[in-house]
Structures are given as C-alpha cells and as structure tokens.
Design a protein around this motif. Structure first.
Motif, PDB file in Angstrom:
ATOM      1  N   VAL A  32      11.479 -12.137 -31.995  1.00 55.39           N
ATOM      2  CA  VAL A  32      11.242 -10.784 -31.525  1.00 55.39           C
ATOM      3  C   VAL A  32      11.966 -10.699 -30.187  1.00 55.39           C
ATOM      4  CG1 VAL A  32       9.541  -9.051 -30.942  1.00 55.39           C
ATOM      5  CG2 VAL A  32       9.019 -10.776 -32.655  1.00 55.39           C
ATOM      6  N   MET A  75      10.382  -9.671 -26.870  1.00 57.04           N
ATOM      7  CA  MET A  75       9.274 -10.432 -26.308  1.00 57.04           C
ATOM      8  C   MET A  75       9.790 -11.657 -25.569  1.00 57.04           C
ATOM      9  SD  MET A  75       6.484  -9.800 -29.321  1.00 57.04           S
ATOM     10  CE  MET A  75       5.054 -10.614 -28.670  1.00 57.04           C
ATOM     11  N   HIS A  99       0.992 -19.079 -33.816  1.00 58.50           N
ATOM     12  CA  HIS A  99       0.181 -18.614 -32.693  1.00 58.50           C
ATOM     13  C   HIS A  99      -1.307 -18.839 -32.923  1.00 58.50           C
ATOM     14  CE1 HIS A  99       0.942 -15.350 -35.528  1.00 58.50           C
ATOM     15  NE2 HIS A  99      -0.245 -14.885 -35.231  1.00 58.50           N
ATOM     16  N   THR A 135      -5.195 -20.634 -30.160  1.00 58.58           N
ATOM     17  CA  THR A 135      -6.274 -19.732 -29.796  1.00 58.58           C
ATOM     18  C   THR A 135      -7.606 -20.457 -29.725  1.00 58.58           C
ATOM     19  OG1 THR A 135      -6.479 -19.163 -32.112  1.00 58.58           O
ATOM     20  CG2 THR A 135      -5.207 -17.685 -30.734  1.00 58.58           C
ATOM     21  N   SER A 171     -10.496 -15.886 -30.434  1.00 54.11           N
ATOM     22  CA  SER A 171      -9.115 -15.488 -30.755  1.00 54.11           C
ATOM     23  C   SER A 171      -8.337 -15.077 -29.507  1.00 54.11           C
ATOM     24  CB  SER A 171      -9.075 -14.412 -31.839  1.00 54.11           C
ATOM     25  OG  SER A 171      -8.956 -13.127 -31.321  1.00 54.11           O
ATOM     26  N   ILE A 172      -8.718 -15.700 -28.389  1.00 50.37           N
ATOM     27  CA  ILE A 172      -7.941 -15.507 -27.167  1.00 50.37           C
ATOM     28  C   ILE A 172      -6.867 -16.585 -27.124  1.00 50.37           C
ATOM     29  CG2 ILE A 172      -8.005 -15.575 -24.642  1.00 50.37           C
ATOM     30  CD1 ILE A 172     -10.988 -14.641 -24.981  1.00 50.37           C
ATOM     31  N   ILE A 173      -5.629 -16.167 -26.863  1.00 47.69           N
ATOM     32  CA  ILE A 173      -4.536 -17.127 -26.850  1.00 47.69           C
ATOM     33  C   ILE A 173      -4.542 -17.904 -25.541  1.00 47.69           C
ATOM     34  CG2 ILE A 173      -2.015 -17.373 -26.896  1.00 47.69           C
ATOM     35  CD1 ILE A 173      -1.896 -14.922 -28.671  1.00 47.69           C
ATOM     36  N   MET A 181      -2.703 -19.266 -23.005  1.00 49.37           N
ATOM     37  CA  MET A 181      -1.327 -19.134 -22.547  1.00 49.37           C
ATOM     38  C   MET A 181      -0.789 -20.418 -21.932  1.00 49.37           C
ATOM     39  SD  MET A 181       0.123 -16.439 -23.357  1.00 49.37           S
ATOM     40  CE  MET A 181      -0.410 -14.950 -24.180  1.00 49.37           C
ATOM     41  N   TYR A 224      -2.543  -8.269 -24.680  1.00 53.69           N
ATOM     42  CA  TYR A 224      -1.674  -9.303 -24.136  1.00 53.69           C
ATOM     43  C   TYR A 224      -2.243 -10.718 -24.234  1.00 53.69           C
ATOM     44  CZ  TYR A 224       1.018  -5.418 -22.352  1.00 53.69           C
ATOM     45  OH  TYR A 224       1.767  -4.276 -22.264  1.00 53.69           O
ATOM     46  N   LYS A 225      -3.532 -10.835 -24.500  1.00 53.98           N
ATOM     47  CA  LYS A 225      -4.110 -12.176 -24.448  1.00 53.98           C
ATOM     48  C   LYS A 225      -4.737 -12.642 -25.760  1.00 53.98           C
ATOM     49  CE  LYS A 225      -3.684 -12.619 -19.875  1.00 53.98           C
ATOM     50  NZ  LYS A 225      -2.597 -13.414 -19.318  1.00 53.98           N
ATOM     51  N   THR A 226      -4.817 -11.786 -26.749  1.00 51.34           N
ATOM     52  CA  THR A 226      -5.484 -12.224 -27.976  1.00 51.34           C
ATOM     53  C   THR A 226      -4.512 -12.260 -29.148  1.00 51.34           C
ATOM     54  OG1 THR A 226      -6.083 -10.020 -28.714  1.00 51.34           O
ATOM     55  CG2 THR A 226      -7.605 -11.100 -27.216  1.00 51.34           C
ATOM     56  N   THR A 227      -4.918 -12.956 -30.187  1.00 53.17           N
ATOM     57  CA  THR A 227      -4.095 -13.051 -31.397  1.00 53.17           C
ATOM     58  C   THR A 227      -3.836 -11.670 -31.979  1.00 53.17           C
ATOM     59  OG1 THR A 227      -5.703 -14.764 -31.825  1.00 53.17           O
ATOM     60  CG2 THR A 227      -3.850 -14.629 -33.315  1.00 53.17           C
ATOM     61  N   THR A 228      -4.907 -10.863 -32.044  1.00 55.23           N
ATOM     62  CA  THR A 228      -4.755  -9.526 -32.608  1.00 55.23           C
ATOM     63  C   THR A 228      -3.694  -8.741 -31.855  1.00 55.23           C
ATOM     64  OG1 THR A 228      -7.106  -9.619 -33.078  1.00 55.23           O
ATOM     65  CG2 THR A 228      -6.038  -7.473 -33.273  1.00 55.23           C
ATOM     66  N   TYR A 252      -1.321  -9.880 -29.939  1.00 51.27           N
ATOM     67  CA  TYR A 252      -0.024 -10.528 -30.123  1.00 51.27           C
ATOM     68  C   TYR A 252       0.601 -10.070 -31.444  1.00 51.27           C
ATOM     69  CZ  TYR A 252       3.353 -14.309 -30.793  1.00 51.27           C
ATOM     70  OH  TYR A 252       4.503 -15.042 -31.009  1.00 51.27           O
ATOM     71  N   GLU A 253      -0.205 -10.102 -32.492  1.00 49.39           N
ATOM     72  CA  GLU A 253       0.317  -9.711 -33.804  1.00 49.39           C
ATOM     73  C   GLU A 253       0.699  -8.232 -33.815  1.00 49.39           C
ATOM     74  OE1 GLU A 253      -2.416 -10.987 -36.834  1.00 49.39           O
ATOM     75  OE2 GLU A 253      -1.833 -13.092 -36.581  1.00 49.39           O
ATOM     76  N   ARG A 278       1.823  -6.525 -31.326  1.00 48.53           N
ATOM     77  CA  ARG A 278       3.085  -6.342 -30.605  1.00 48.53           C
ATOM     78  C   ARG A 278       4.268  -6.848 -31.435  1.00 48.53           C
ATOM     79  NH1 ARG A 278       3.294  -9.124 -25.688  1.00 48.53           N
ATOM     80  NH2 ARG A 278       1.577 -10.435 -26.376  1.00 48.53           N
ATOM     81  N   VAL A 279       4.052  -8.005 -32.105  1.00 41.03           N
ATOM     82  CA  VAL A 279       5.134  -8.529 -32.946  1.00 41.03           C
ATOM     83  C   VAL A 279       5.475  -7.517 -34.047  1.00 41.03           C
ATOM     84  CG1 VAL A 279       5.763 -10.306 -34.612  1.00 41.03           C
ATOM     85  CG2 VAL A 279       4.645 -10.948 -32.487  1.00 41.03           C
TER      86      VAL A 279
END
Lengths: 488, 348
Positions: A333, A336, A347, A351, A355-357, A359, B207-211, B213-214, B216-217
């Motif tokens: 992407v 990004m 990804h 997590t 479901s918080i990534i 970073m 900006y911080k969660t999988t949902t 992120y997906e 935005r992708v």
C-alpha cells in the motif's frame, strides 16, 4: 537530430532507459533493434513527445527542443505510428486520416475535397492503394497499417517513427511495405524503424542501433552488419551465471492436478494444468504474458476460484509466501508507511487481546527486515511510495519470506529491477532452495528461467506444454516452446 | 502519523483562506465591507461567552457526523447518508428516552446508545448490499436520507405530536434521559465532551487497531488487501456499522442534549456538514475537531453578518459555499483519486 543522455524512470520505479545517446541523420532509414523491454518504444515515445524524459535533452540541428505533447513534436515534423492501431473502426479511411487535422472552411465545415487531394498525392508517393471512402473496420490488417502510416504522413511528417510495423503483415505485404519505405526515403523522409527482427532490419535500414536493457549496445552500418553479430549484441549475457549448487529435491510440497480456471472473461484461461513442486527445488513456469499463468497463480494462492482439478499444498503453516507480479498494486500500500507495509498480511500476529496492534513489535520486525535484506529506506515512517522500485520489491520479498512458509510463490519477481537488485532477488531464491524450501517461480524472462530454475514448464494458451530440466533447455528451445511450437 | 498529515491539513487551512478571500471579493463587489462582515462573523460566533457556547453546541453533532464520514472515506466508501442516520439516531434516542423508565445515568446512556444503534441499523442495509453484491453505496445513501427524514416527519407529525407545544415537535423525553449541562450556568451539555472523546477514540481505532489498519489498507488499495487475505467485504460491513453508529450519536446528542424532543426537521444539515468536515480534515479524526469548529463558526457567525450589516441570507449561503468548496477541494481531490483507484482495483 540528436538525443543526448536520455534517462527514463517510470512512476512505478521501472527504469526503462539509462542514458541513451542517439543520432538520427536526415534522409536515412535507421533501425532500432532490441529485445522486448530494451527501451526501444520508450525512447521513441520520448522523441515523439508522448513521454517526457526523466533526464536528457533532444536537439534538432544543434538546438535544444522540448516537447510537451505529440503536437509539439509534430511541429518539428516528428510523427510516430504505434504498434497498436489507433484507428476508429466506424469511420472511413479518409475520416480517420484527417481526424484532428481537418482542412476547415471558415472554421466550421470540413473541406473534404482538399483532404482527398492531399491523400491522393500521399498514396502516389507511397504506392499504397486504398479507397478513401471505405470503412476502416472492413479493411484487412495490412491495409489498416497503411492507413496508420498515411494518417501520420498526412500531418506533414519529415521523421517517421514506426513501432514494429511488420508484426501484423504477411511476407508479401512486408515486401510492398518496404518498397513504400524506400520511396519515402527518396522523397526525403527520415524513418526510424523499431523492430526485434534481425532479418528485416538488415534488409531495409541504412544504419542499426542496438538497444539492450535501456542502453545503447552498439551502432553499426547495415552493410557491415550480419545476423550473428546483431544477435550477440541483442542478447548478450553480461552477468556471470549465478552459482547453483547440486541439490537433491525432497518430497512434494505443491501438487496441482488437472486444474481448470476461468479468466475474467469467463473463458477457461487454465486448461488442465498438472505439475508438482518439491522441497529444495525451484520450479519455473514460463510463458508469453497472457498464457494463463496469472490465473493459475491466483487459483493456487486462493484469489480465484477454480472449476476442476485439485491443488494440494503440504504445509502446516496456513500462511503462504506470495510475491505478486505487481508490487505496487498487489504487494504494497504505497500511501502507507514502511513499517505498516511490513506487517501487511501478518498484522494479526502483532496484536494483543483487544486487537490493538503492538507498534513497537511491528517497528522491531520492520527494522529486522530492513537490516537482513539491506533495504534502503529514507525513514521507517516514510510512505512506501518514496522507496525505489528495487527496495519496494525487496520489502515485499522480505515480508513474504518472514512468514517462514515451506512454499514460496513468486511471479516475475525481478521485473523492472536493475541488474543489482535482480541478482540479489535471484540469489535469495537460490538460497531458499538450499534451505529446502519449495519455490514456484512464474516468469516471462528466459534468462531468469534458465539461470534459476531446476525444472521449467512452459505454459501456452492455458496448457503446460513441455516440462524439462533447465539444463536440458536452451534459449532457442524455450523461445520455440513459448511460441507454441512443440519439439518432438 | 501526525507529521505527514499535518502538512496535508495546512493545505486545507490555506484553502480555507483562499475561500475567505474569494468570499471577501464577492462581498466587496456586492457593496459590503468584507472586513466588517468577517469581523461580525467572528464576533457573533466567538466574540462572547454566549456565542462561543452556541458555536460549540453546533459543533457537537458536526463532530459526530464528521467522524462518521471520515471513517467511511478512509475505507474509500462514498457513503453520504449521515443526514439520514442522524434523523434515525434521533428517533431511536427519542423512543428510548420517552418510552422507557430508568434511573437517570443509566437512562441517559441507554438513550445515547439507542441513537447510535439507530444510525448503525440504517447503515446495515446499504452496508450489506455493498459487501454482498457490490451495490453502489452513494446512490442508496442519497435515497435513504429522504426515507429517514420523511419517517421522522411522520413520527413528529402523527405518532407523538405534542399538541401543547408552540412549535411542531414531539412530546418531551423523560427528564432522566436528558443530558445534563457541564455546569449549571453553562448551556453546554456533556455531549460536547463526549464528541471530543469519541474523536480521540476513533483516531485510536483507525491507527492502532487491526480493524482500523484493515480499513485503511482496504481504502488505499483493496487489491493488496485481498492478496493479504483481508476479508474486504467484512471490512466494508464493519465500516458501515461503525460509521453509522457515529452518525446516529449525532442525532442522540441533539435530542438528549439540546431539544429534549424531536422538533420538525430539526437538523439544519449537520449530516452534510460532517461530510465537508471530513473532507477538510482529510479524513483524520483528530483534525475533524478543528474542521467542525470552522463549520460551526460559519453556521453561527453568519447570523451576525446578516443582522449586523444586512447581508442577505442568500448571499451568506454563497459565502459559506465558496469557503467550504475551497476548503474541501484538497480532501475531495485525494478522495476522488482514491475512489477511482479502488474502483479500478475492484475491477482488475
């Protein structure tokens, strides 16, 4: 006319030209010879104002000129006939020819009689005989080619660029066509003739410029040239072959059996393909673009349903390392950040419960990839579109390999990369083979297939014709197979 | 993620100034002093205690609809049904506030969430159609806006009309569902704080969660999303539900915080303002806070311009339009290119 130090880098990072100098003398027929992707068309598109060079200038009689559009080039009498037809089928020959340059009466009406007069003169000049009032759609291909040329000449072109003009002509038509070119030359028209056919370039031209991978490989006078010399210049293997160790393949990792897949037009694009990829082996599928390899791969990676047959992947891990054919559309992407792209597809492994990534871990992972594969990145937080094409590709490769799966599928992984990046990607593929991975390499690059693969299957019109050990193949043999000629 | 987009945001700020400049020229041509006019605009929207509160009250629903639009556009969905979702949200919040009896705090929370739920349900239909059959969301959203507005009209006029009221409106909701003021002498209710917190939370999710992120992708490159095994259809559906919930909250905040009933056609177009706010903020939830302030200032301040030097209401609409068109041009440009790209990406 002179082109000096022309460079062209396409927006997607593909380097088409790397510093080409070219001189064109008035009244000559110049042959521009080279393989597919050597940069012939790009160079001439720059000369005809269709593309702008990334670097370099065009000089006419010593003065630097700048073309903003094909119209600017036309003002200097430079016109190009493209490989693909640009005619409107529903209009007549005459209407097509005057399109955009209609002789106008009071700025409102078209003076067709004037146009016919001019066209008749052009036909006399070239020896083309055509009925101006016939619909273009009813003409055979050879005649359409004539219309294309007349259309360009109609704009008072003094330098005529022809891009692979004979590709759709029969041998008799080619003869006729060459006669027309000679007549044009007598009348002082300069011609640039783009082709990859050695025989033709020897027959018609005065001088030959050979392009190879975006550079001028050599300039020869046609009377001094011969086929073996030109062939050598066109397809010289300049990089020394990669070291390929002996390696015994193991058990089957990917088994494809009698696979039938439909293409976008709902017709079968893959017609009963079967093959196996074993661990510690690179299996190559090679074919002319559009032979069904795209659909085949998409079926294997699960992006396209298949109708009949079986795909068995022997792998415990659910992830599949897939290096897609177009990194900018399928692999990344671009808008990004680099680290955000380094986790694409994996990804979910970064997590926490909610479901918080995480970073921090993503950035760590990304830094590791960058170091391990020496990817050059302006900033890990930069948008990925700021990476060069080669580094973008490395990022995709690094990410996919970090999945650690047993099977790796790569489609044209070195397309548009420079020699250094190409070699590093190929070396990586060989390393994978040594680490006992199974690699399916789909490519349209003969060099790549012969250099990297252990076994090669040739795909033609949706079928695998011929499967051979790479050592048993030669360029010539592969070329014939790709063109659908089976060797018995 | 702030630094790069900050640059984008400044482009928008510059665009606002260009818009104001063009507006000034129009004012000058039509015989008004632009400086006086803009002075009045600022004074009557931010000049004193009372007008600031009024501006903040107008800002609250715009934040919610702005966030709803930003979320949609992030996924490259051009759904513009926030106005309808605002009305349905108001309906649900009213029903929860009027028909149910509960202790104060709980009642408020339930009524608020009911509004969100209303917006969410209103997004479920088009979301499902988009995800399942690829039905164009834009056309549906425009049609659904009118369905929602007329449905609310029907409820206001025939189901719960308050005959004793001086304006056309429904009955008042139960006092237990009314959102209290932040302090007794400030006519600003808690929904403003809630809106600001929601903006921060939305930013976190994006900006911080999988949902996020997906989302935005998918928004940038649906083809790459598919290759990466992201379930694009599910992301679309999630976006619709999330965005619908936010737009619904705009309705409940207005009913529970300001009106305590549903007045006939109570929204002056806050759903549409949200779309503009998202465009100006380039779909960044944090910047929505700033862009919705601009919109609120234009809404409240133009009244002062009208009264102060007699700029006609039509001309005010022209000025507002010019400023907003200018302000949203950079965002709209990138949105359109993305939309086209995703459309092509789906096709190939």
């Amino acid at each position: 006319m002179e082109m000096v130090n022309i460079h062209k880098v396409y927006p997607d990072g593909t380097i088409a030209l790397r510093g080409v100098d070219l001189e064109i003398y008035e009244g000559e027929i110049l042959g521009l010879l080279g393989e597919n992707g050597a940069g012939k068309t790009t160079l001439m598109k720059i000369l005809s104002g269709l593309l702008k060079p990334t670097k370099g200038v065009i000089k006419i009689h010593g003065d630097i000129v700048e073309f903003k559009s094909p119209k600017d080039a036309l003002r200097y009498g430079i016109g190009m006939v493209h490989q693909h037809f640009t005619l409107i089928p529903n209009l007549t020959v005459l209407e097509n020819i005057v399109l955009g340059y209609e002789p106008k009466v009071k700025g409102l009406f078209i003076d067709m009689s004037k146009a016919v007069e001019k066209l008749k003169k052009l036909m006399e000049l070239t020896g083309f005989k055509l009925d101006p009032y016939v619909q273009v759609s009813s003409l055979p291909v050879g005649f359409k080619q004539m219309v294309e040329i007349l259309k360009t000449l109609y704009k008072d072109v003094k330098l005529l660029i022809l891009d692979e003009p004979t590709s759709s002509l029969t041998p008799i038509e080619v003869k006729q066509f060459f006669n027309a070119l000679r007549k044009l030359k007598e009348h002082g028209v300069t011609v640039v003739f783009i082709t990859h056919k050695i025989k033709e370039v020897l027959e018609i031209t005065d001088r030959i410029v050979v392009l190879r991978k975006g550079r001028v490989e050599g300039v020869v006078k046609t009377i001094e040239a011969n086929p073996p010399l030109l062939a050598k210049m066109m397809i010289k293997l300049e990089s020394k072959p990669l070291l390929k160790t002996k390696h015994a393949p193991g058990s089957d990792i990917l088994i494809v059996e009698d696979l039938w897949v439909r293409g976008d037009d709902n017709r079968y694009a893959v017609k009963g393909v079967s093959f196996k990829v074993r661990e510690g082996e690179i299996y190559g599928i090679i074919g002319v673009e559009g032979s069904g390899q795209k659909e085949l791969v998409e079926a294997i990676v699960g992006l396209r349903p298949y109708e009949r047959g079986r795909i068995i992947i022997d792998s415990k891990d659910k992830l599949l390392a897939y290096i897609p054919p177009d990194r900018t559309i399928e692999g990344l992407v671009l808008e990004m950040r680099v680290y955000e792209n380094s986790e694409l597809g994996i990804h979910r492994f970064f997590t926490s419960k909610a479901s918080i990534i995480d970073m921090k871990r993503v950035i760590e992972h990304c830094k590791k990839l960058i170091e391990e594969y020496s990817i050059i990145v302006p900033d890990i937080k930069a948008q990925t579109r700021f990476l060069s094409g080669g580094n973008q590709q490395k990022l995709v490769v690094a990410r996919e390999l970090s999945k650690g799966s047993k099977l790796i599928i790569a489609v044209n992984p070195t397309r548009g990369l420079d020699i250094e990046a190409t070699n590093s990607v190929r070396r990586l593929l060989l390393e994978l083979r040594e680490n006992n991975k199974a690699v399916l390499l789909v490519t349209s690059d003969i060099d790549e297939a012969l250099e990297v693969c252990d076994r090669v299957g040739v795909i033609f019109e949706g079928k695998l014709i011929g499967e051979e050990l790479a050592e048993a193949l030669t360029e010539e043999k592969l070329g014939l197979l790709m063109g659908g000629v089976t060797i018995s | 993620m702030i630094k790069g987009s900050l640059e984008q945001f400044f482009t928008s700020v510059l665009a606002v100034f260009i818009g104001l400049l063009i507006g000034a020229i129009i004012l000058w041509i039509t015989g008004y002093n632009p400086l006086t006019a803009y002075g009045l605009l600022a004074k009557s929207s931010l000049g004193d205690h009372h007008s600031i509160i009024e501006t903040l009250n107008a800002m609250t629903p715009i934040i919610f609809t702005g966030l709803a639009a930003a979320v949609m556009f992030k996924s490259a969905l051009f759904f513009i049904g926030m106005e309808g979702q605002l009305y349905v949200g108001a309906l649900f919040a009213f029903i929860a506030g009027y028909m149910i009896q509960l202790p104060p705090i709980i009642h408020m929370a339930i009524a608020l969430l009911a509004g969100g739920l209303g917006g969410l349900l209103w997004g479920l239909g088009p979301g499902y159609l988009k995800a399942k059959f690829g039905v164009n969301e834009t056309v549906i959203s425009i049609m659904l806006n009118w369905v929602a507005i007329y449905l609310t009209d029907y409820v206001v006029l025939y189901v719960f009309p308050d005959p004793k009221a001086t304006i056309t409106r429904t009955y008042k909701i139960s006092p237990t569902a009314v959102l209290p003021r932040i302090s007794s002498n400030l006519p600003l209710n808690w929904s403003f704080i809630l809106a600001v917190l929601t903006a921060i939370l939305t930013g976190f999710i994006l900006y911080k969660t999988t949902t996020g992120y997906e989302m935005r992708v998918v928004g940038f490159n649906p083809r790459a999303a598919r290759v990466a095994k992201i379930n694009v259809e599910r992301v679309y559906l999630k976006t619709f539900l999330f965005s619908g919930f936010l737009a619904g909250l705009a309705g409940s905040s207005m009913i529970l915080g300001v009106f305590n009933s549903i007045p006939y056609r109570f929204s002056p177009g806050y759903g549409w303002d949200g779309i503009t706010a998202a465009l100006i903020a380039q779909n960044n939830p944090y910047f929505v806070l700033i862009s919705s302030l601009l919109l609120a200032v234009l809404r409240t301040g133009s009244f002062g311009m009208m009264v102060g030097i007699g700029v006609s209401s039509d001309l005010i609409l022209v000025i507002q339009g010019v400023v907003l068109v200018a302000a949203s041009t950079p965002g709209a440009y990138s949105l359109i290119t993305r939309y086209l790209k995703s459309w092509r990406g789906v096709k190939t």
